[in-house]
Design an enzyme around this catalytic site. Structure first.
Site, PDB file in Angstrom:
ATOM      1  N   TRP A 111      47.401  45.269  50.427  1.00  0.00           N
ATOM      2  CA  TRP A 111      46.845  43.886  51.068  1.00  0.00           C
ATOM      3  C   TRP A 111      48.111  43.523  51.799  1.00  0.00           C
ATOM      4  O   TRP A 111      49.147  43.293  51.286  1.00  0.00           O
ATOM      5  CB  TRP A 111      46.706  42.773  49.970  1.00  0.00           C
ATOM      6  CG  TRP A 111      46.116  41.465  50.224  1.00  0.00           C
ATOM      7  CD1 TRP A 111      45.287  41.137  51.258  1.00  0.00           C
ATOM      8  CD2 TRP A 111      46.558  40.408  49.757  1.00  0.00           C
ATOM      9  NE1 TRP A 111      45.287  40.014  51.158  1.00  0.00           N
ATOM     10  CE2 TRP A 111      45.833  39.330  50.427  1.00  0.00           C
ATOM     11  CE3 TRP A 111      47.548  40.013  48.430  1.00  0.00           C
ATOM     12  CZ2 TRP A 111      46.179  38.131  49.950  1.00  0.00           C
ATOM     13  CZ3 TRP A 111      47.390  38.526  48.398  1.00  0.00           C
ATOM     14  CH2 TRP A 111      46.740  37.789  48.984  1.00  0.00           C
ATOM     15  N   LYS A 134      36.770  35.845  44.031  1.00  0.00           N
ATOM     16  CA  LYS A 134      35.695  36.549  44.529  1.00  0.00           C
ATOM     17  C   LYS A 134      34.463  36.769  43.369  1.00  0.00           C
ATOM     18  O   LYS A 134      33.395  36.410  43.657  1.00  0.00           O
ATOM     19  CB  LYS A 134      36.210  38.052  44.664  1.00  0.00           C
ATOM     20  CG  LYS A 134      36.951  38.338  46.072  1.00  0.00           C
ATOM     21  CD  LYS A 134      38.232  37.732  45.890  1.00  0.00           C
ATOM     22  CE  LYS A 134      39.049  38.259  47.319  1.00  0.00           C
ATOM     23  NZ  LYS A 134      40.577  37.555  47.125  1.00  0.00           N
ATOM     24  N   ASP A 187      47.752  43.767  40.299  1.00  0.00           N
ATOM     25  CA  ASP A 187      47.011  42.489  41.117  1.00  0.00           C
ATOM     26  C   ASP A 187      45.686  42.858  40.862  1.00  0.00           C
ATOM     27  O   ASP A 187      45.077  43.855  41.374  1.00  0.00           O
ATOM     28  CB  ASP A 187      47.318  42.609  42.594  1.00  0.00           C
ATOM     29  CG  ASP A 187      46.750  41.357  43.127  1.00  0.00           C
ATOM     30  OD1 ASP A 187      46.173  40.823  42.780  1.00  0.00           O
ATOM     31  OD2 ASP A 187      47.197  41.258  44.374  1.00  0.00           O
ATOM     32  N   ALA A 205      42.255  41.263  41.366  1.00  0.00           N
ATOM     33  CA  ALA A 205      41.366  40.315  42.381  1.00  0.00           C
ATOM     34  C   ALA A 205      39.838  40.527  42.520  1.00  0.00           C
ATOM     35  O   ALA A 205      39.242  39.634  43.001  1.00  0.00           O
ATOM     36  CB  ALA A 205      42.038  40.203  43.576  1.00  0.00           C
TER      37      ALA A 205
END
Length: 395
Positions: free
Chosen positions: A127, A243, A208, A210
């Site tokens: 990212w 999300k 991470d 997400a």
């Protein structure tokens, strides 16, 4: 003194969004922005969130601060969602943050406090904001191979060879599921090898996560994170609610620091509170409270799980449809990997020139490295994208 400031490079995805907005063509398609959209092109408010908001509006009697680390009930609910008891609760320090990005930033700060000379190993690609934040913080980054441009899968041998150079005091940044920007993920056997390597090198994993629930389901998507957290002495986890709860603008995230030596938890917790105080004092509460209500209420949670599963399955259906359309139009299975990738994104393996040609000729917007947001498609636009791709790869 302001005359010393220099213009900084703009965010490529935000610039792409502006190009899309300025394009007068009616049939344009936006596959660049990393936000979930339904078949009508809308990012909906989930039913469970709307119902929780109604309940909160009726019951809330104050807007005062909730504490430096946020509401403890939010931490408890999210830790259970992500880790599901694979480590003792007393082994986990946590703090609410402004979104997953806030959790990532605080995680890097936490690691630097533990080791002023920390190096962060980062997948190629990752990212973009990971790299932007690390550069801004002047933290040394070490790239490790991840995405195989030929197969559009994981270059696992290259990844393991590069991670073997990590050492105690280093951080290895990993994507818990639904790798952004590629969509290519490790399988559980590969995750076990990564864990064994981290045990050998002594480096600290940072995960991470997400997109829990967007790939193979809530528990399957958390399986790698749970394996890592339960297998290593220390783990840092940055979780986002943007999300899977659809609350992007509420900026809701949680930073977790796991230490198997539970005597360290109090210091870890105090450090997280200190970092929150230095950066923004008290984290936002509205989104965190909604998430807590949804996770702790059987009816709300049932609605949320159902809607999240519908979202996940819709993206899998679009993936399969696109892979099938491309096979039919190109006469090859070159793009079969799209159906195997997970999450919102896939990187198609097209050149930047191909991406530009598709944008100019077909008004289809994707990031220059050919990352597309699968959720930006619907059943009617999939054939349009497939036609455009087939034309450029055949030319």
């Amino acid at each position: 003194m302001f005359e010393t400031l220099k213009e900084l490079p703009g965010d490529k995805i935000l610039a792409l969004m502006q190009l899309y907005r300025d394009d007068p063509r009616e049939a344009k398609i936006d596959l660049g922005v990393g936000v979930y959209k339904n078949a009508d092109g809308v990012t909906p408010v989930m039913k469970a969130i709307k119902d929780a908001e109604k309940q909160l509006w009726e019951a809330e009697i104050t807007k005062t601060y909730v504490g430096l680390i946020g509401d403890p009930a939010f931490s408890d609910a999210m830790i259970k969602l992500v880790l599901d008891g694979v480590v003792e609760r007393k082994a986990v320090a946590s703090a609410a943050t402004p979104g997953g990005t806030g959790a990532v930033r605080q995680a890097f700060d936490f690691a630097r406090m533990a080791n002023r000379n920390v190096r962060v190993f980062v997948s190629t690609p990752t990212w973009p904001n990971h790299l932007s934040i690390l550069k801004h913080m002047e933290i040394e980054t070490v790239p490790y191979r991840y995405f195989d441009e030929e197969t559009c899968g994981v270059d696992f041998d290259g990844m393991m060879a590069d991670l073997a150079a990590a050492k105690p005091g280093d951080v290895v940044l990993l994507h818990g599921c639904c790798h952004n920007p590629t969509g290519a993920n490790l399988n559980m056997a590969q995750w076990q090898e990564v864990v064994a390597l981290l045990q050998k090198t002594g480096a600290t994993p940072m995960i991470d996560i997400a997109y829990q629930g967007f790939g193979d389901g809530l528990d399957d998507d958390a399986a790698a994170t749970r394996l890592v957290a339960s297998s290593l002495p220390e783990t840092i986890i940055a979780a986002s609610c943007s999300k899977n709860f659809g609350i992007y603008r509420e900026r809701t995230g949680l930073l977790m620091v796991v230490s198997q030596d539970t005597s360290r938890t109090a210091i870890n917790q105090g450090t997280l509170a200190y970092l929150n105080r230095q950066n923004y004092s008290f984290p936002p509460d509205h989104g965190a409270r909604l998430v807590t209500m949804v996770l702790n209420d059987d009816a709300l949670r049932g609605d949320w799980v159902t809607e999240l599963e519908e979202t996940r399955l819709s993206m899998l259906t679009l993936r399969q449809q696109l892979a099938d359309e491309l096979q039919a139009k190109t006469g090859s299975n070159r793009f079969g990997f799209i159906a195997q990738h997970r999450g919102m994104f896939s990187r198609l393996g097209l050149s930047e020139a191909d991406v530009l040609k598709i944008r100019e000729s077909h008004a289809i917007y994707m990031v220059g490295d050919s990352r597309i947001n699968i959720a930006g498609l619907n059943s009617k636009t999939v054939p349009v994208l497939a036609d455009a791709i087939a034309q450029v790869v055949k030319s």
